[in-house]
Scaffold this motif. Structure first.
Motif, PDB file in Angstrom:
ATOM      1  N   LEU A  88       0.858  -1.190   0.000  1.00  0.00           N
ATOM      2  CA  LEU A  88       0.000   0.000   0.000  1.00  0.00           C
ATOM      3  C   LEU A  88       0.890   1.235   0.000  1.00  0.00           C
ATOM      4  O   LEU A  88       1.669   1.445   0.933  1.00  0.00           O
ATOM      5  CB  LEU A  88      -0.895   0.011   1.238  1.00  0.00           C
ATOM      6  N   LYS A  89       0.772   2.059  -1.056  1.00  0.00           N
ATOM      7  CA  LYS A  89       1.603   3.256  -1.176  1.00  0.00           C
ATOM      8  C   LYS A  89       0.741   4.502  -1.256  1.00  0.00           C
ATOM      9  O   LYS A  89      -0.315   4.500  -1.899  1.00  0.00           O
ATOM     10  CB  LYS A  89       2.449   3.190  -2.456  1.00  0.00           C
ATOM     11  N   ASP A  90       1.219   5.564  -0.630  1.00  0.00           N
ATOM     12  CA  ASP A  90       0.657   6.910  -0.800  1.00  0.00           C
ATOM     13  C   ASP A  90      -0.852   6.991  -0.572  1.00  0.00           C
ATOM     14  O   ASP A  90      -1.588   7.525  -1.394  1.00  0.00           O
ATOM     15  CB  ASP A  90       1.005   7.458  -2.194  1.00  0.00           C
ATOM     16  N   GLY A  91      -1.319   6.416   0.546  1.00  0.00           N
ATOM     17  CA  GLY A  91      -2.725   6.531   0.909  1.00  0.00           C
ATOM     18  C   GLY A  91      -3.635   5.445   0.367  1.00  0.00           C
ATOM     19  O   GLY A  91      -4.856   5.532   0.506  1.00  0.00           O
ATOM     20  N   ALA A  92      -3.094   4.408  -0.236  1.00  0.00           N
ATOM     21  CA  ALA A  92      -3.909   3.297  -0.743  1.00  0.00           C
ATOM     22  C   ALA A  92      -4.531   2.522   0.420  1.00  0.00           C
ATOM     23  O   ALA A  92      -4.010   2.540   1.543  1.00  0.00           O
ATOM     24  CB  ALA A  92      -3.061   2.368  -1.602  1.00  0.00           C
ATOM     25  N   THR A  93      -5.633   1.814   0.150  1.00  0.00           N
ATOM     26  CA  THR A  93      -6.381   1.098   1.182  1.00  0.00           C
ATOM     27  C   THR A  93      -6.699  -0.326   0.724  1.00  0.00           C
ATOM     28  O   THR A  93      -6.987  -0.550  -0.447  1.00  0.00           O
ATOM     29  CB  THR A  93      -7.706   1.834   1.478  1.00  0.00           C
ATOM     30  N   ALA A  94      -6.679  -1.273   1.660  1.00  0.00           N
ATOM     31  CA  ALA A  94      -7.104  -2.649   1.392  1.00  0.00           C
ATOM     32  C   ALA A  94      -7.998  -3.110   2.541  1.00  0.00           C
ATOM     33  O   ALA A  94      -7.729  -2.804   3.707  1.00  0.00           O
ATOM     34  CB  ALA A  94      -5.902  -3.573   1.262  1.00  0.00           C
ATOM     35  N   ILE A  95      -9.084  -3.839   2.196  1.00  0.00           N
ATOM     36  CA  ILE A  95      -9.991  -4.375   3.211  1.00  0.00           C
ATOM     37  C   ILE A  95     -10.336  -5.824   2.883  1.00  0.00           C
ATOM     38  O   ILE A  95     -10.217  -6.264   1.741  1.00  0.00           O
ATOM     39  CB  ILE A  95     -11.295  -3.547   3.330  1.00  0.00           C
ATOM     40  N   ASN A  96     -10.777  -6.557   3.898  1.00  0.00           N
ATOM     41  CA  ASN A  96     -11.302  -7.927   3.765  1.00  0.00           C
ATOM     42  C   ASN A  96     -10.317  -8.885   3.108  1.00  0.00           C
ATOM     43  O   ASN A  96     -10.718  -9.751   2.340  1.00  0.00           O
ATOM     44  CB  ASN A  96     -12.628  -7.916   2.970  1.00  0.00           C
ATOM     45  N   CYS A  97      -9.036  -8.749   3.412  1.00  0.00           N
ATOM     46  CA  CYS A  97      -8.001  -9.550   2.749  1.00  0.00           C
ATOM     47  C   CYS A  97      -7.411 -10.606   3.679  1.00  0.00           C
ATOM     48  O   CYS A  97      -7.207 -10.355   4.873  1.00  0.00           O
ATOM     49  CB  CYS A  97      -6.880  -8.646   2.252  1.00  0.00           C
ATOM     50  N   ASN A  98      -7.134 -11.765   3.129  1.00  0.00           N
ATOM     51  CA  ASN A  98      -6.409 -12.840   3.790  1.00  0.00           C
ATOM     52  C   ASN A  98      -5.137 -13.065   2.986  1.00  0.00           C
ATOM     53  O   ASN A  98      -5.210 -13.397   1.800  1.00  0.00           O
ATOM     54  CB  ASN A  98      -7.234 -14.132   3.798  1.00  0.00           C
ATOM     55  N   VAL A  99      -3.984 -12.864   3.599  1.00  0.00           N
ATOM     56  CA  VAL A  99      -2.706 -12.964   2.899  1.00  0.00           C
ATOM     57  C   VAL A  99      -1.862 -14.021   3.591  1.00  0.00           C
ATOM     58  O   VAL A  99      -1.593 -13.931   4.785  1.00  0.00           O
ATOM     59  CB  VAL A  99      -1.969 -11.598   2.900  1.00  0.00           C
TER      60      VAL A  99
END
Length: 112
Positions: A88-99
Motif C-alpha cells: 500500500l503506497k501513498d494513501g492506498a487502502t485494502a480491506i477484507n483480505c487474507n494474505v
C-alpha cells in the motif's frame, strides 16, 4: 476516482478492465478500485508481490478471498528472498483480505 465502477479494476497505466475481460494477476500495480472475485495465486518462486496499490484512489476489496504467496505451496522462499502480499503506497487502502505464504503480508508505505 470512479468508485461507481465497483466491478472494474484500474491499472497504474490508467487502463480499466472488468474481471471478465482479464484476470487480476500477481505483480500488478493498481491506482483505482480493485475487487477480487477469487483467490489470487502467486506461488511462483520469482513472485515479489501479490498486488501493489498506489495513490489515495487505490482501493482493494479482497471480499474475504486469499492472496497466496510462494511459501503457501510447500516450496517456500529462503528468508533472504523478500515477497510481499499487498503493498500500500501513498494513501492506498485494502480491506477484507487474507494474505498467506509471503515473507511479509502487508507493506505500508504511507497506506491505510
Amino acid at each position: 476516482e470512479e468508485w461507481a465502477k465497483t466491478e472494474d479494476a484500474q491499472l497504474a497505466d490508467g487502463q480499466w478492465y472488468t474481471p471478465a475481460d482479464r484476470e487480476i494477476e500477481c505483480n500488478q500495480t493498481f491506482t483505482g478500485f480493485v475487487k477480487l472475485n477469487s483467490d489470487l495465486i502467486c506461488t511462483e518462486l520469482n513472485t515479489t508481490s501479490g498486488i501493489v496499490l498506489e495513490g489515495p484512489s487505490a482501493f482493494l476489496d479482497c471480499a474475504d478471498f486469499f492472496i497466496r504467496g510462494p511459501r503457501d505451496d510447500g516450496r517456500g522462499n529462503s528468508p533472504e528472498e523478500v515477497s510481499i502480499g499487498i503493498t500500500l503506497k501513498d494513501g492506498a487502502t485494502a480491506i477484507n483480505c487474507n494474505v498467506i505464504g509471503f515473507y511479509k503480508g502487508v507493506l505500508m508505505e504511507d497506506g491505510n
